[in-house]
Design a protein around this motif. Structure first.
Motif, PDB file in Angstrom:
ATOM      1  N   PRO A   1       3.408   2.865  12.394  1.00  0.00           N
ATOM      2  CA  PRO A   1       3.067   1.472  12.079  1.00  0.00           C
ATOM      3  C   PRO A   1       4.301   0.649  11.721  1.00  0.00           C
ATOM      4  N   ARG A   2       5.364   1.314  11.276  1.00  0.00           N
ATOM      5  CA  ARG A   2       6.580   0.588  10.894  1.00  0.00           C
ATOM      6  C   ARG A   2       7.283  -0.031  12.089  1.00  0.00           C
ATOM      7  N   ASP A   3       7.029   0.559  13.297  1.00  0.00           N
ATOM      8  CA  ASP A   3       7.731   0.054  14.475  1.00  0.00           C
ATOM      9  C   ASP A   3       7.330  -1.367  14.820  1.00  0.00           C
TER      10      ASP A   3
ATOM     11  N   VAL B   1      11.406  -9.060   8.385  1.00  0.00           N
ATOM     12  CA  VAL B   1      11.234  -9.389   6.977  1.00  0.00           C
ATOM     13  C   VAL B   1      10.378  -8.325   6.292  1.00  0.00           C
ATOM     14  N   ALA B   2       9.280  -7.930   6.942  1.00  0.00           N
ATOM     15  CA  ALA B   2       8.399  -6.934   6.337  1.00  0.00           C
ATOM     16  C   ALA B   2       9.128  -5.603   6.208  1.00  0.00           C
ATOM     17  N   ARG B   3       9.955  -5.297   7.199  1.00  0.00           N
ATOM     18  CA  ARG B   3      10.711  -4.053   7.155  1.00  0.00           C
ATOM     19  C   ARG B   3      11.684  -4.058   5.967  1.00  0.00           C
ATOM     20  N   GLU B   4      12.273  -5.215   5.716  1.00  0.00           N
ATOM     21  CA  GLU B   4      13.223  -5.275   4.611  1.00  0.00           C
ATOM     22  C   GLU B   4      12.525  -5.151   3.269  1.00  0.00           C
TER      23      GLU B   4
ATOM     24  N   SER C   1      17.587  -1.236   6.248  1.00  0.00           N
ATOM     25  CA  SER C   1      18.016  -2.397   7.042  1.00  0.00           C
ATOM     26  C   SER C   1      19.536  -2.513   7.022  1.00  0.00           C
ATOM     27  N   ARG C   2      20.177  -2.087   5.928  1.00  0.00           N
ATOM     28  CA  ARG C   2      21.647  -2.113   5.923  1.00  0.00           C
ATOM     29  C   ARG C   2      22.228  -1.102   6.906  1.00  0.00           C
TER      30      ARG C   2
END
Lengths: 413, 413
Positions: free
Chosen positions: B344-346, B351-354, A250-251
């Protein structure tokens, strides 16, 4: 240390500046990059007061009351600073209070020859202010921060998985821009980024890498030599997170908004259909900065992101340094490098061109032969012959006219 | 002969249609392609009356009076039919009266299996009418004129001096369009044109070549086999000039307006900075038909014209058959062929990605470890973990959570 560094001052203003710098540096570790609540808070009360408030609210427990008191101090409440958002933010920021140490981090940066820049510093890149609440709390800068203060800087970004075509184009563009004094900004990554930095070095211009982690970590490790060379040659390595911070995914994505904000235009050289470089372009467009995309073969997956930008009309097609310059403020139309060779036939009026086409190139022709061949009135044919003569394309010959060598040369259809 | 051919009729209407056809065929030899005075005259009084007037005016000498009489017959005089323009036009058309022989030419075309089409015929391509006074007097058609009456036809045009990249892309696009029933129209030339025709044949679709000279001359000679094959397989070869007419440079350029008018969209595959293909694009834009351009390497001179079209915003970037279909009336956004693989990450919220980024991929982590690592509130981290679990990216493990293989797979940055 540069004389403009207020942290070295001993007068009252200097002392306050040092407090601001220390608090801003702390905030760069308390809030994740692009945390709009933190950004709005810093804009509203400044980093020193914001930090004092956070410490008090975190230590003393009655958070709702702390939030209410803070909101009383803010004249014109913004959407980022609702009670709910501030309470949630306290949960994010509070647990990090015990882990940030701006004095230690600033010392570590100084040992690497770097310094912390905050809003209002002479070297602070004004373009960052356009990010509003998403602006960084401070910049951790190694190298020469003046690298960004010359003629408008340009972001050249693109895929790590670049092709030899893409890296060659990136290096060419960067070299040409550097040669004209424009700093080249990129992300220091493999592929297009590294090619852009290398091209700028080849053009003897400053080039700046924006790190996703701390400025102490020259990332990726394989580009350490390149990044060191940039630092040694008037360039800079900058970060919005403290020294020691790790470059998370994310950074990386949020770092891209800094690349867009630090430059007057962003050019994507090669990018896959989904690529972080496209986020740099989106940020640039959001900041109303021009976006360029370099086309490539439609058969190359590495250009699909660029073509996507072109299709979606966010980006201008960029094929040369002149095209990039045209994107910049005050940039003049490039006119096209291919315009340099002149064919006298290009300037002919339609009528003269038709008479030219009506000629039998192998022999002289009379007016009476030309008129039906061309399908024009005799007076028009005569005028056209005069024009062709002036253009050096036809000459008078026994009983008529004949074409010159210039007129017989093949032309683009 | 097709039953709709009115020249074969014996009733009064059929006889009149035959006169119209004969006069229009004569006009196609009297006036050069795109002669707007001729076109306006034909629109105003019809080809039969226009031809009778021309004969009388040319034979009897008092041209000013002939022009005045003609203008009395025209209800709403247009700019193409001022006395000066008509007088000049008489000088152009008159000398050709003795040389046109529409009956002879139509016979020659019939012997080649062709026919003359005029406005109002069943097979007349309606799109030509958008040319107004620049419309052709008639079309000399070999092969099947219905080739142009199916789903919207597409012009694929480009440089004769094409690269292997350009010809491969042209053939791919043509094949895909033909496969979906869209006729592919081009100029029959070497390079991109030939590749487009060949690609359409490979896709078993009709393909039409518009000649600059007479339809009897399959031009250029090196493409005779290709053009014959097109005729044998449901395609057509069309011209606006009579059989026997030579393909001059100006006829090539004016022919391009027919390619634009016969199709619903024009796509330039490869073109040099100056190229006749660009004139086809300009005509298409002038007719408010969409224009596409295929990008290529910026290092390829054969793509400079396409990039010029993209820069000047006349053209849409075209990289696939889906992109071409999107240009057509009612064309749906292609969505991009590259969209097919799903990560699935797309679909994760930020928030979930972080939280995903905050994980140490090598070991399970507890909530208390994740909160400071991620810099989010505990409640947010918990919600994000639920989302990651649903997406198959994280699972509960001893005392906490750990990532699945899907979450550890490298993703585009």
């Amino acid at each position: 240390m540069a004389p403009s560094d207020p942290s070295s001052g001993s007068d009252e203003t200097g002392a306050r500046r040092a407090d601001v710098r220390r608090a801003a540096a702390a905030w760069s570790g308390l809030a994740e990059p692009g945390d709009r609540t933190a950004g709005a808070l810093l804009l509203a009360v400044g980093p020193v007061a914001a930090l004092a408030w956070l410490r008090a609210a975190h230590d003393h427990g009655d958070r709702a009351r702390a939030v209410a008191r803070l909101r009383e101090r803010i004249d014109d409440p913004v959407e980022e600073l609702t009670p709910r958002r501030l309470l949630t933010a306290l949960d994010r920021w509070g647990p990090r209070l015990g882990r940030v140490d701006p004095d230690r981090d600033a010392r570590a940066l100084r040992e690497l020859g770097g310094r912390v820049l905050v809003r209002g510093d002479e070297g602070w890149p004004q373009g960052l202010d356009d990010l509003g609440p998403a602006a960084p709390a401070c910049l951790w800068v190694r190298g020469d921060p003046r690298a960004l203060l010359g003629p408008p800087a340009v972001a050249l970004v693109g895929a790590r998985a670049a092709t030899s075509y893409g890296t060659a184009v990136a290096a060419d563009l960067a070299c040409g821009l550097a040669d004209r004094g424009h700093a080249v900004v990129s992300g220091g990554a493999y592929g297009i980024d590294a090619a852009a930095h290398r091209g700028a070095l080849a053009g003897d211009g400053p080039t700046v890498a924006v790190m996703a982690g701390g400025a102490d970590r020259l990332y990726p490790a394989g580009n350490t030599d390149l990044l060191e060379r940039m630092l040694a040659r008037g360039g800079a390595v900058v970060a919005e997170v403290p020294v020691g911070a790790t470059p998370t995914r994310s950074r990386f994505l949020r770092r891209n908004r800094l690349i867009a904000a630090l430059t007057a235009a962003t050019v994507v050289v090669e990018a896959a259909w989904r690529s972080g470089s496209l986020s740099t372009a989106t940020h640039a467009a959001g900041l109303l900065r021009p976006v360029g995309a370099v086309p490539g073969p439609v058969t190359s997956m590495a250009s699909t992101g660029c073509h996507r930008l072109l299709r979606e009309h966010e980006a201008v097609c960029v094929t040369s340094v002149a095209d990039v310059l045209e994107l910049l403020p005050g940039g003049a139309p490039s006119g096209g490098a291919e315009e340099t060779h002149h064919d006298p036939r290009d300037a002919l009026r339609d009528v003269a061109r038709e008479v030219l086409d009506g000629f039998d190139a192998r022999r002289p022709m009379t007016l009476d032969e030309l008129v039906p061949a061309v399908g024009l009135a005799a007076s028009d044919v005569l005028a056209a012959l005069g024009e062709l003569e002036l253009a050096g394309l036809a000459v008078r010959a026994a009983g008529g006219w004949e074409l010159t060598a210039a007129a017989r040369r093949p032309a683009a259809r």
